[in-house]
Design an enzyme around this catalytic site. Structure first.
Site, PDB file in Angstrom:
ATOM      1  CD  GLN A   1     -83.284  88.084  -7.233  1.00 49.76           C
ATOM      2  OE1 GLN A   1     -83.205  88.007  -8.448  1.00 49.76           O
ATOM      3  NE2 GLN A   1     -82.372  87.582  -6.425  1.00 49.76           N
TER       4      GLN A   1
ATOM      5  CB  CYS B   1     -80.691  83.018  -4.955  1.00 47.65           C
ATOM      6  SG  CYS B   1     -81.964  84.272  -5.149  1.00 47.65           S
ATOM      7  CG  LEU B   2     -77.541  88.111  -6.885  1.00 52.78           C
ATOM      8  CD1 LEU B   2     -77.643  89.353  -7.749  1.00 52.78           C
ATOM      9  CD2 LEU B   2     -76.096  87.835  -6.504  1.00 52.78           C
TER      10      LEU B   2
END
Ligand SMILES: [Zn+2]
Length: 178
Positions: free
Chosen positions: A54, A101-102
């Site tokens: 991420q 979710c980022l």
């Protein structure tokens, strides 16, 4: 410490299996800084977990921390580092729960996950540990470990009908659940 740029869905790093963290990394100050920066980045964006892909690092590394007052959790999870994690479900039982979710900003959806699991991983110093997790903690572990294999929570949803923006979740869904 620095706040790292978060990769959003469709960036190839989120869809590629991550590489194991090599033994030599644990003594590398750059690796330790990466862990600290991931912790800082998770706090900045108010996540309960963050996986290395991420933040554009294709490594089998994730951080997790759940505050005691988190409404989704029954138990506080102190800051922990998962290096080269392996999860084994304990039993077949799954539960549905909301996830966000980022890397997929502003959205939430209902995802079935194993209720209980065993986690085996290394800590940030390369020391092995194992633990059993259940409920929200087990959910966060499964979500983060999925990132290391190129999966996001949308892939695990049974359908898209629960998908909601966070604002509409607060306005409509959250109220219905109270
Ligand atoms: Zn995520």
């Amino acid at each position: 410490m620095s706040i790292l740029k978060v990769a959003r869905i469709a960036h190839p790093v989120l869809r590629s299996p991550a590489k194991s963290v090599p033994k030599a990394a644990f003594k590398d100050p750059l690796f330790q800084k990466l862990v600290d920066d991931m912790r800082e980045t998770m706090y900045e964006y108010e996540g309960v977990g963050l996986a290395a892909p991420q933040i554009h690092e294709g490594l089998r590394l994730a951080v997790i921390e759940v505050a005691g007052d988190d409404e989704r959790s029954k138990a506080e999870v102190p800051f922990m580092v998962l290096v080269n994690p392996v999860i084994t479900p304990l039993g077949e039982e799954k539960a549905n729960g909301w996830e966000g979710c980022l890397s997929i900003p502003d959205l939430r959806g209902v995802v079935p996950r194993f209720k209980r699991l065993k986690l085996e991983a290394l800590d940030r110093d390369g020391k092995p540990y194992s633990l059993e997790a259940q409920d929200f903690f087990a959910r966060v572990i499964q979500h983060e470990c999925d990132h290391l294999d190129g999966f996001v929570y949308l892939d695990r949803m049974q359908g898209m009908r629960s998908l909601t923006f966070i604002k509409e979740f607060e306005d409509h869904v959250h109220k219905d659940e109270e």
